[in-house]
Write a protein that holds these residues in place. Structure first.
Motif, mmCIF file in Angstrom:
data_model
loop_
_atom_site.group_PDB
_atom_site.id
_atom_site.type_symbol
_atom_site.label_atom_id
_atom_site.label_comp_id
_atom_site.label_asym_id
_atom_site.label_seq_id
_atom_site.Cartn_x
_atom_site.Cartn_y
_atom_site.Cartn_z
ATOM 1 N N ARG A 104 0.812 -1.223 0.000
ATOM 2 C CA ARG A 104 0.000 0.000 0.000
ATOM 3 C C ARG A 104 0.844 1.271 0.000
ATOM 4 O O ARG A 104 0.310 2.373 0.059
ATOM 5 N N LEU A 105 2.159 1.138 -0.046
ATOM 6 C CA LEU A 105 3.014 2.316 -0.128
ATOM 7 C C LEU A 105 2.688 3.080 -1.407
ATOM 8 O O LEU A 105 2.511 2.486 -2.462
ATOM 9 N N PRO A 106 2.592 4.412 -1.340
ATOM 10 C CA PRO A 106 2.233 5.185 -2.530
ATOM 11 C C PRO A 106 3.219 5.002 -3.681
ATOM 12 O O PRO A 106 4.424 4.842 -3.463
ATOM 13 N N ASP A 107 2.717 5.036 -4.894
ATOM 14 C CA ASP A 107 3.570 5.027 -6.080
ATOM 15 C C ASP A 107 4.183 6.411 -6.283
ATOM 16 O O ASP A 107 3.639 7.421 -5.840
ATOM 17 N N GLY A 108 5.306 6.448 -6.983
ATOM 18 C CA GLY A 108 5.886 7.724 -7.386
ATOM 19 C C GLY A 108 6.894 8.318 -6.423
ATOM 20 O O GLY A 108 7.309 9.476 -6.600
ATOM 21 N N LEU A 109 7.314 7.575 -5.403
ATOM 22 C CA LEU A 109 8.308 8.088 -4.461
ATOM 23 C C LEU A 109 9.685 8.098 -5.111
ATOM 24 O O LEU A 109 10.111 7.110 -5.696
ATOM 25 N N ASP A 110 10.387 9.217 -4.991
ATOM 26 C CA ASP A 110 11.659 9.399 -5.689
ATOM 27 C C ASP A 110 12.810 8.597 -5.102
ATOM 28 O O ASP A 110 13.740 8.218 -5.817
ATOM 29 N N ASN A 111 12.784 8.380 -3.784
ATOM 30 C CA ASN A 111 13.951 7.799 -3.126
ATOM 31 C C ASN A 111 13.565 7.277 -1.745
ATOM 32 O O ASN A 111 12.419 7.420 -1.301
ATOM 33 N N LEU A 112 14.532 6.692 -1.065
ATOM 34 C CA LEU A 112 14.297 6.106 0.249
ATOM 35 C C LEU A 112 13.846 7.153 1.262
ATOM 36 O O LEU A 112 12.960 6.891 2.094
ATOM 37 N N LEU A 113 14.432 8.333 1.220
ATOM 38 C CA LEU A 113 14.063 9.378 2.168
ATOM 39 C C LEU A 113 12.618 9.830 1.953
ATOM 40 O O LEU A 113 11.894 10.101 2.925
ATOM 41 N N ALA A 114 12.185 9.904 0.715
ATOM 42 C CA ALA A 114 10.793 10.247 0.445
ATOM 43 C C ALA A 114 9.864 9.174 0.991
ATOM 44 O O ALA A 114 8.793 9.476 1.552
ATOM 45 N N ALA A 115 10.253 7.919 0.852
ATOM 46 C CA ALA A 115 9.445 6.831 1.408
ATOM 47 C C ALA A 115 9.365 6.951 2.921
ATOM 48 O O ALA A 115 8.299 6.736 3.526
ATOM 49 N N GLN A 116 10.470 7.321 3.555
ATOM 50 C CA GLN A 116 10.454 7.491 5.005
ATOM 51 C C GLN A 116 9.515 8.615 5.425
ATOM 52 O O GLN A 116 8.836 8.520 6.455
ATOM 53 N N ALA A 117 9.462 9.674 4.632
ATOM 54 C CA ALA A 117 8.733 10.875 5.025
ATOM 55 C C ALA A 117 7.229 10.663 5.172
ATOM 56 O O ALA A 117 6.557 11.426 5.886
ATOM 57 N N ILE B 241 -1.602 16.662 -7.713
ATOM 58 C CA ILE B 241 -0.704 16.503 -6.566
ATOM 59 C C ILE B 241 -1.065 15.223 -5.814
ATOM 60 O O ILE B 241 -2.228 14.950 -5.535
ATOM 61 N N THR B 242 -0.046 14.437 -5.473
ATOM 62 C CA THR B 242 -0.242 13.218 -4.693
ATOM 63 C C THR B 242 0.593 13.271 -3.422
ATOM 64 O O THR B 242 1.464 14.139 -3.269
ATOM 65 N N ILE B 243 0.347 12.344 -2.526
ATOM 66 C CA ILE B 243 1.161 12.280 -1.308
ATOM 67 C C ILE B 243 2.615 11.993 -1.648
ATOM 68 O O ILE B 243 3.527 12.446 -0.948
ATOM 69 N N ALA B 244 2.855 11.278 -2.745
ATOM 70 C CA ALA B 244 4.232 11.029 -3.160
ATOM 71 C C ALA B 244 4.927 12.335 -3.538
ATOM 72 O O ALA B 244 6.114 12.528 -3.233
ATOM 73 N N ASP B 245 4.216 13.244 -4.183
ATOM 74 C CA ASP B 245 4.800 14.539 -4.526
ATOM 75 C C ASP B 245 5.153 15.322 -3.268
ATOM 76 O O ASP B 245 6.200 15.979 -3.195
ATOM 77 N N ILE B 246 4.276 15.266 -2.280
ATOM 78 C CA ILE B 246 4.533 15.941 -1.000
ATOM 79 C C ILE B 246 5.770 15.344 -0.340
ATOM 80 O O ILE B 246 6.660 16.068 0.137
ATOM 81 N N ALA B 247 5.848 14.007 -0.324
ATOM 82 C CA ALA B 247 7.008 13.343 0.278
ATOM 83 C C ALA B 247 8.285 13.633 -0.497
ATOM 84 O O ALA B 247 9.357 13.823 0.098
#
Length: 425
Positions: free
Chosen positions: A123-136, A197-203
């Motif tokens: 369920r992790l959002p798609d479009g995360l750029d990197n590990l730090l974005a996933a953490q955020a 805008i998605t949550i991945a963009d925010i992260a």
């Protein structure tokens, strides 16, 4: 003695200035919390080395900043201390970084076919750029960190149902802010309207800011590695020789990032609610075993990176030691250090209604025996002068720009909510 190669800008993920500026505003904006009363900066403040100065933080429901933060009152008061110490945010944009959180519950992997092994699983959002974005994305939906308690707000209620139900609610708040919408369309080519805008963009924006603001390799040690033999004092050089020599510190704090990104049981004095495996009835912290479910990982925690470590007290996964000397000495003899440790060393603001939990684990003789048995000695016994030299070397890891940052603290944020300002103000 073999020293690591110097870090360079090429070791870090590049970011765009407009994205970093957008991330700066989001980092300091309480709009991303369930009750809109806490920001990322509350527990990761630049005046406190990007931590909060506490052993275990006071999250959603608390009032104030740093060591002066209070647990709140009435219905808004905190229900639980944050189980672990707020880690520093230095160099989290390193390309070679592959695991995050004290227990390693987020890592680069294809376990769920989305690039990451994480608590959100598939369920992790798609479009995360990197590990730090996933953490955020995770503190935003953590009950005691930023989301709040069920029935307090729609974010917390959604998290209670399923973790990914909450992220669209937070995204909508940002989408419906005209200033944020304009900045997102300007900063990201794929965003043409606020609805994109998605949550991945925010992260991703949050990660861009943290990388731009807290990438740090301009310490005296870095200058020494780059060839300036006069960059460190003689006692700092002595400490470096010990660190990379007979003291064996670099066995775990290895490589240019000063971490093996592995997990080790050091037998730190336990306290607080801890983090356990699901359905675990005990008040304890099982460390990496909570992620791996392997007994050999019990009470083991990730080796931290050490740039700017002198700014990030208190030390350890639960902030058990207030000084660098204390945590260095613990490495030499964990069993002896555990017996000598006292609760007064923990930076825990008084919370009377949680006091019964704070040190409950010490009353469980079997659990304490398990923790003692798991601890390993990782450093030989050192003389006082040698300990002092290692501490001096650790202080030589403080960057020249670490205390000033680059973008700094914004004077205001698009939501209009209060901003966590300078703690000295």
């Amino acid at each position: 003695m073999e020293l690591p190669r110097p870090l360079t800008q090429d070791d870090f993920i590049p970011v765009e200035a407009a994205q970093a500026k957008l991330g700066q505003l989001l980092f300091y904006d309480r709009i991303l919390s369930g009750n809109q009363n806490i920001a990322c900066s509350t527990c990761h403040h630049p005046d406190l080395g990007t931590g909060d100065g506490l052993s275990l933080g006071i999250g959603e429901g608390g009032v104030g900043l740093g060591p002066q933060r209070k647990p709140g009152t009435g219905e808004d008061r905190i229900r639980k201390r944050i189980p672990r110490n707020a880690p520093g945010l230095w160099n989290l944009g390193a390309r070679d970084l592959s695991v995050m959180f004290h227990d390693g519950r987020l890592s680069v992997a294809d376990t769920y076919e989305n690039g990451f092994n994480s608590p959100a699983e598939e369920r992790l959002p798609d479009g995360l750029d990197n590990l730090l974005a996933a953490q955020a994305v995770f503190p935003l939906v953590a009950q005691f960190e930023m989301a709040g308690n069920p029935k307090e707000n729609e974010v917390a209620g959604a998290v209670h149902d399923r973790i990914d139900y909450a992220w669209p609610i937070l995204t909508d708040r940002v989408r419906h802010n005209a200033d944020y919408a304009a900045m997102f369309t300007n900063a990201y080519p794929h965003i043409e309207a606020s609805a994109d805008i998605t949550i991945a963009d925010i992260a991703n924006a949050l990660s861009a800011f943290m990388i731009a603001e807290w990438t740090s390799f301009d310490s005296p040690f870095d200058a020494y590695l780059a060839g300036d033999a006069s960059a460190m004092t003689p006692d700092q050089v002595d400490g470096m020789d010990l660190f990379y020599g007979v003291a064996g510190c670099s066995d775990c704090h290895s490589g240019s990032l000063m971490t093996d990104q592995a997990f080790h049981a050091l037998g730190l004095p336990p306290f607080g609610p801890g983090r356990t495996r699901q359905w675990d009835p005990m008040v304890r912290d099982v460390g990496h075993m909570g992620e791996s479910n392997r007994l050999e990982d019990a009470y083991a925690f990730r080796t931290p990176m050490l740039r700017n470590v002198a700014l990030t007290a208190p030390y350890g996964h639960n902030g058990a030691y207030p000084t660098l000397e204390g945590i260095v000495r613990h490495h030499m003899n964990p069993a002896e250090a555990l017996e000598a440790w006292t609760p007064k060393q923990a930076a825990l603001p008084e919370v009377p209604w949680l006091a019964v939990i704070d040190f409950a684990v010490w009353q469980d003789s079997r659990e304490m025996a398990r923790q003692r048995a798991a601890a390993i000695q990782v450093t030989p016994i050192l003389q006082d002068t040698e300990v002092a030299a290692i501490v001096a070397f650790l202080e030589a890891l403080t960057g020249e720009t670490a205390k000033t940052g680059h973008l700094g603290i914004p004077s205001g944020v698009p939501s209009g909510l209060p901003v966590d300002g300078r703690i000295s103000d």
